[in-house]
Design a protein around this motif. Structure first.
Motif, PDB file in Angstrom:
ATOM      1  N   GLU A 247       0.866  -1.171   0.000  1.00  0.00           N
ATOM      2  CA  GLU A 247       0.000   0.000   0.000  1.00  0.00           C
ATOM      3  C   GLU A 247       0.905   1.225   0.000  1.00  0.00           C
ATOM      4  OE1 GLU A 247      -3.125   0.036   2.873  1.00  0.00           O
ATOM      5  OE2 GLU A 247      -3.816  -1.966   2.342  1.00  0.00           O
ATOM      6  N   THR A 286       2.434   2.303  -9.763  1.00  0.00           N
ATOM      7  CA  THR A 286       1.353   2.489  -8.804  1.00  0.00           C
ATOM      8  C   THR A 286       0.036   2.156  -9.487  1.00  0.00           C
ATOM      9  OG1 THR A 286       1.164   4.833  -9.352  1.00  0.00           O
ATOM     10  CG2 THR A 286       2.581   4.239  -7.486  1.00  0.00           C
ATOM     11  N   VAL A 288      -4.470   1.113  -8.395  1.00  0.00           N
ATOM     12  CA  VAL A 288      -5.500   0.835  -7.398  1.00  0.00           C
ATOM     13  C   VAL A 288      -5.527  -0.670  -7.170  1.00  0.00           C
ATOM     14  CG1 VAL A 288      -7.965   0.873  -6.881  1.00  0.00           C
ATOM     15  CG2 VAL A 288      -6.877   2.847  -7.961  1.00  0.00           C
ATOM     16  N   THR A 298      -4.599   2.820  -3.137  1.00  0.00           N
ATOM     17  CA  THR A 298      -3.516   2.876  -4.113  1.00  0.00           C
ATOM     18  C   THR A 298      -2.298   2.147  -3.568  1.00  0.00           C
ATOM     19  OG1 THR A 298      -4.293   4.991  -4.963  1.00  0.00           O
ATOM     20  CG2 THR A 298      -2.007   4.399  -5.443  1.00  0.00           C
TER      21      THR A 298
END
Length: 325
Positions: A247, A286, A288, A298
């Motif tokens: 995360e 990066t 979701v 994200t």
């Protein structure tokens, strides 16, 4: 936690706890906390009860009372099953400790195992195994790799990552801290071997025999990356790949503990940790990863490689005294 539903040993206290849960579900967390306090007067050593009253106080905005409840919980819960230390750390009321909170994570996923896939994929839009698998496949094509001889799936869970790896790997191993998760994935027959163990200990027991290591949504429970990466490299063959998710947060901190009791890692700090560890970063993206209470989470997706020729080995073999570049 599984233990959250264990009886206090007092019928009236249990009944009041049930009513307190109902009040909380109806949105009256303050009243739930008050009723739960009454239950704890009857059963003052009930660890699960202190966990509940802490959560009710927190929802009601009474953080000082929540902290007091979790301090009492920490004293009662030697195994750390309820994650009191983490809950205190979120509110800057104590240190989170080093590494994985083993008792908490094990109990969390033992409870979660039967409905894990339905909740994660069906309700939270979980995408990490697909995303990591896509990146690994792209790097295999670029590096002209037909497959992997031996792979280790850390935090294998119910085998969501293993399902995607199986066709790419000769010998696939899975390791998880939760016995219930191991039992769930064993039914699928995906892995050549499965082990219940903590991941750093697992890596420390290996010596340069892995050409692929994966960790999908696992390191978010481990805290700092350095101990994991230090154990990882000696376990991998030269040229081996590692693929994992984290995360993400955009702040300057290397990591911080979220109210979800999962760690978020800084983007730049993660890049730096990979370089310092001696890994060659192949992919760093990066995306979701899933949704939590309707909000997108994200994350960072990494594919990295252990150098084909290690610097120290190259230097040791140089006969003319030159340092390998």
């Amino acid at each position: 936690m599984t233990k959250a539903f264990f009886s206090s040993g007092d019928v009236i206290a249990d009944r009041r706890a049930d009513y307190a849960r109902m009040l909380d579900e109806q949105g009256d967390s303050a009243a739930a906390a008050e009723l739960m306090e009454q239950a704890l007067e009857m059963a003052p050593d009930w660890a699960a009860g202190w966990d509940l009253v802490g959560s009710f106080h927190e929802k009601a905005g009474n953080v000082s009372s929540a902290i007091a409840a979790w301090r009492r919980l920490e004293a009662l819960d030697d195994a750390g099953v309820f994650g009191a230390r983490l809950k205190l750390a979120v509110h800057d009321a104590g240190p989170a400790g080093e590494g994985t909170a083993v008792g908490y994570v094990e109990a969390l996923f033992d409870q979660y195992a039967p409905q894990f896939e339905e909740a994660l994929i069906g309700k939270l839009g979980y995408r990490v195994p697909d995303l990591l698998d896509g990146l690994v496949a792209e790097e295999m094509a670029r590096l002209e790799l037909s497959g992997f001889e031996r792979a280790l799936d850390l935090g294998c869970g119910t085998g969501l990552m293993g399902e995607r790896l199986r066709a790419k790997v000769g010998h696939l191993e899975g390791v998880d801290i939760s016995a219930a998760m191991i039992a769930e994935t064993a039914r699928k027959g995906l892995y050549d071997s499965l082990h219940k163990a903590e991941l750093v200990a697992t890596l420390n027991a290996r010596r340069a025999d892995l050409d692929l290591v994966t960790a999908a949504d696992v390191l978010i429970y481990c805290g700092a990356l350095q101990p994991v990466l230090s154990a990882l490299l000696p376990a991998m063959r030269p040229g081996g790949l590692v693929a994992f998710s984290l995360e993400a947060h955009e702040g300057e901190e290397a990591l911080f503990l979220r109210p979800s009791l999962r760690y978020a890692h800084g983007v730049q700090a993660t890049r730096d940790a990979l370089v310092v560890a001696g890994l060659e970063v192949l992919r760093f993206e990066t995306a979701v990863l899933r949704f939590d209470r309707g909000a997108p989470i994200t994350g960072i997706l990494v594919v990295a490689r252990k150098p084909v020729v290690e610097l120290s080995a190259a230097n040791d073999g140089a006969e003319d005294g030159n340092v390998a570049a």
